[in-house]
Motif scaffolding. Structure first.
Motif, PDB file in Angstrom:
ATOM      1  N   PHE A   9      12.913   7.940  -5.228  1.00 47.44           N
ATOM      2  CA  PHE A   9      11.624   7.535  -4.672  1.00 47.44           C
ATOM      3  C   PHE A   9      10.571   7.717  -5.756  1.00 47.44           C
ATOM      4  O   PHE A   9      10.352   8.828  -6.240  1.00 47.44           O
ATOM      5  N   ASN A  10       9.939   6.626  -6.156  1.00 48.96           N
ATOM      6  CA  ASN A  10       9.050   6.667  -7.317  1.00 48.96           C
ATOM      7  C   ASN A  10       7.667   6.129  -6.977  1.00 48.96           C
ATOM      8  O   ASN A  10       7.542   5.072  -6.361  1.00 48.96           O
ATOM      9  N   ILE A  11       6.626   6.868  -7.378  1.00 41.59           N
ATOM     10  CA  ILE A  11       5.251   6.379  -7.236  1.00 41.59           C
ATOM     11  C   ILE A  11       5.031   5.352  -8.344  1.00 41.59           C
ATOM     12  O   ILE A  11       5.212   5.657  -9.509  1.00 41.59           O
ATOM     13  N   ASN A  12       4.611   4.151  -7.980  1.00 45.19           N
ATOM     14  CA  ASN A  12       4.538   3.079  -8.966  1.00 45.19           C
ATOM     15  C   ASN A  12       3.121   2.743  -9.395  1.00 45.19           C
ATOM     16  O   ASN A  12       2.785   2.798 -10.573  1.00 45.19           O
ATOM     17  N   SER A  13       2.259   2.427  -8.456  1.00 49.01           N
ATOM     18  CA  SER A  13       0.945   1.900  -8.820  1.00 49.01           C
ATOM     19  C   SER A  13       0.036   2.935  -9.470  1.00 49.01           C
ATOM     20  O   SER A  13      -0.832   2.595 -10.269  1.00 49.01           O
ATOM     21  N   GLU A  14       0.219   4.203  -9.148  1.00 48.31           N
ATOM     22  CA  GLU A  14      -0.660   5.252  -9.677  1.00 48.31           C
ATOM     23  C   GLU A  14       0.031   6.082 -10.751  1.00 48.31           C
ATOM     24  O   GLU A  14      -0.401   7.198 -11.046  1.00 48.31           O
ATOM     25  N   ILE A  15       1.082   5.549 -11.378  1.00 46.36           N
ATOM     26  CA  ILE A  15       1.913   6.364 -12.252  1.00 46.36           C
ATOM     27  C   ILE A  15       1.142   6.924 -13.444  1.00 46.36           C
ATOM     28  O   ILE A  15       1.352   8.065 -13.859  1.00 46.36           O
ATOM     29  N   TYR A  16       0.221   6.173 -14.018  1.00 47.76           N
ATOM     30  CA  TYR A  16      -0.508   6.667 -15.184  1.00 47.76           C
ATOM     31  C   TYR A  16      -1.502   7.760 -14.789  1.00 47.76           C
ATOM     32  O   TYR A  16      -1.742   8.695 -15.547  1.00 47.76           O
ATOM     33  N   LYS A  17      -2.069   7.655 -13.584  1.00 43.19           N
ATOM     34  CA  LYS A  17      -2.932   8.725 -13.098  1.00 43.19           C
ATOM     35  C   LYS A  17      -2.117   9.984 -12.837  1.00 43.19           C
ATOM     36  O   LYS A  17      -2.600  11.100 -13.023  1.00 43.19           O
ATOM     37  N   VAL A  18      -0.866   9.793 -12.385  1.00 43.65           N
ATOM     38  CA  VAL A  18       0.027  10.931 -12.162  1.00 43.65           C
ATOM     39  C   VAL A  18       0.293  11.658 -13.469  1.00 43.65           C
ATOM     40  O   VAL A  18       0.345  12.889 -13.524  1.00 43.65           O
ATOM     41  N   TYR A  19       0.460  10.897 -14.555  1.00 49.66           N
ATOM     42  CA  TYR A  19       0.668  11.515 -15.862  1.00 49.66           C
ATOM     43  C   TYR A  19      -0.520  12.393 -16.262  1.00 49.66           C
ATOM     44  O   TYR A  19      -0.356  13.457 -16.862  1.00 49.66           O
ATOM     45  N   ASP A  20      -1.724  11.943 -15.927  1.00 51.62           N
ATOM     46  CA  ASP A  20      -2.933  12.634 -16.364  1.00 51.62           C
ATOM     47  C   ASP A  20      -3.350  13.761 -15.423  1.00 51.62           C
ATOM     48  O   ASP A  20      -4.127  14.634 -15.808  1.00 51.62           O
ATOM     49  N   ASP A  21      -2.893  13.734 -14.201  1.00 51.51           N
ATOM     50  CA  ASP A  21      -3.284  14.736 -13.205  1.00 51.51           C
ATOM     51  C   ASP A  21      -2.036  15.368 -12.618  1.00 51.51           C
ATOM     52  O   ASP A  21      -1.334  14.753 -11.811  1.00 51.51           O
ATOM     53  N   ASP A  22      -1.753  16.600 -13.003  1.00 51.74           N
ATOM     54  CA  ASP A  22      -0.530  17.270 -12.577  1.00 51.74           C
ATOM     55  C   ASP A  22      -0.448  17.434 -11.059  1.00 51.74           C
ATOM     56  O   ASP A  22       0.647  17.491 -10.492  1.00 51.74           O
ATOM     57  N   GLY A  23      -1.583  17.486 -10.391  1.00 48.65           N
ATOM     58  CA  GLY A  23      -1.566  17.710  -8.954  1.00 48.65           C
ATOM     59  C   GLY A  23      -1.523  16.457  -8.116  1.00 48.65           C
ATOM     60  O   GLY A  23      -1.294  16.522  -6.896  1.00 48.65           O
ATOM     61  N   LEU A  24      -1.718  15.288  -8.739  1.00 45.81           N
ATOM     62  CA  LEU A  24      -1.809  14.053  -7.970  1.00 45.81           C
ATOM     63  C   LEU A  24      -0.473  13.668  -7.332  1.00 45.81           C
ATOM     64  O   LEU A  24      -0.438  13.224  -6.180  1.00 45.81           O
ATOM     65  N   LYS A  25       0.618  13.838  -8.075  1.00 47.16           N
ATOM     66  CA  LYS A  25       1.930  13.484  -7.520  1.00 47.16           C
ATOM     67  C   LYS A  25       2.213  14.278  -6.252  1.00 47.16           C
ATOM     68  O   LYS A  25       2.627  13.719  -5.229  1.00 47.16           O
ATOM     69  N   ASP A  26       1.967  15.587  -6.312  1.00 51.23           N
ATOM     70  CA  ASP A  26       2.212  16.431  -5.143  1.00 51.23           C
ATOM     71  C   ASP A  26       1.314  16.035  -3.982  1.00 51.23           C
ATOM     72  O   ASP A  26       1.724  16.079  -2.817  1.00 51.23           O
ATOM     73  N   LYS A  27       0.086  15.636  -4.282  1.00 51.89           N
ATOM     74  CA  LYS A  27      -0.846  15.213  -3.239  1.00 51.89           C
ATOM     75  C   LYS A  27      -0.351  13.949  -2.541  1.00 51.89           C
ATOM     76  O   LYS A  27      -0.379  13.853  -1.314  1.00 51.89           O
TER      77      LYS A  27
END
Length: 238
Positions: A9-27
């Motif tokens: 299961f992969n987050i696609n559209s926000e992937i670059y923001k996920v790279y820059d924000d360690d907490g975004l993926k968990d959110k």
């Protein structure tokens, strides 16, 4: 015995923001966990071989959520019009009738910590359909976020099959940036990582081929194909 498949299961559209924000993926994953329910439906028209186009509905049911371990168990169910058969003991025959509430369901175990989905398939609900409609349902909960769900591969078995082939003419790879981190991304794309990032692309399609009329074949024993296999292992390829 049912065969168990595993999908990433992969987050696609926000992937670059996920790279820059360690907490975004968990959110985002927390929102996925909270929003998945039994009320949302995805309906479209499908056409099976030899049949007319009919309306088919997909939904989740029998959901059990474990908030401590961030795990969801349940079923993805396909509801459709079809034929059912029953046995007539008196006349020793089979009776076929139409029904508009036929169902095929795949039991699944969704671990949001590892971002993996384990599931089984049915005759009318294969792994491609499971991935496609699981994604479609989850995306209904979000306006601006898209996801990718793709089958995980046995890299060792894949290597054996590749090297056993006498001649390979073409290889195409669709690579999706992973949730994990940019180090894996850089190992595969090398210096082109920033170019891909700057473009805003969330998929990279790469194809190598030789002419079928020539006597040549692709040499898969190269660093390029090692990177492709690494992408598969890292769940970046589909």
């Amino acid at each position: 015995m049912a065969q168990i498949y595993f999908s990433k299961f992969n987050i696609n559209s926000e992937i670059y923001k996920v790279y820059d924000d360690d907490g975004l993926k968990d959110k985002i994953l927390k929102e996925v966990f909270e929003k998945i329910d039994e009320n949302t439906r995805h309906t479209e028209r499908e056409k099976r071989r030899g049949e007319e186009e009919k309306e088919v509905t997909y939904k989740f049911c029998n959901l059990i959520k474990n908030s401590k371990n961030k795990v969801i168990c349940g079923r993805l169910v396909k509801i459709y019009e079809g034929e059912i058969q029953s046995y007539d003991a008196k006349n020793d025959t089979v009776i076929t009738s139409n029904a508009n509430n036929c169902a095929a369901s795949s039991t699944f175990y969704f671990d949001l910590k590892s971002e993996e989905i384990a599931f089984i398939t049915r005759n009318a609900l294969g792994y491609n359909q499971f991935n496609k409609y699981f994604k479609a349902l989850v995306e209904k909960y979000f306006k601006d976020i898209t996801f990718e769900i793709f089958l995980e591969n046995n890299i060792g078995e894949l290597k054996e099959k590749l090297y056993a082939m006498s001649r390979i003419l073409s290889v195409e790879a669709v690579i999706i940036p992973p949730n994990a981190n940019r180090k894996d991304f850089a190992r595969i794309f090398g210096p082109s990582e920033e170019e891909v990032r700057e473009s805003g692309a969330t998929k990279v399609i790469s194809k190598m081929e030789v002419s079928a009329k020539s006597k040549n074949a692709l040499n898969i024993g190269t660093s390029y194909f090692d990177r492709i296999l690494l992408a598969i292992k890292k769940d970046m390829l589909r």
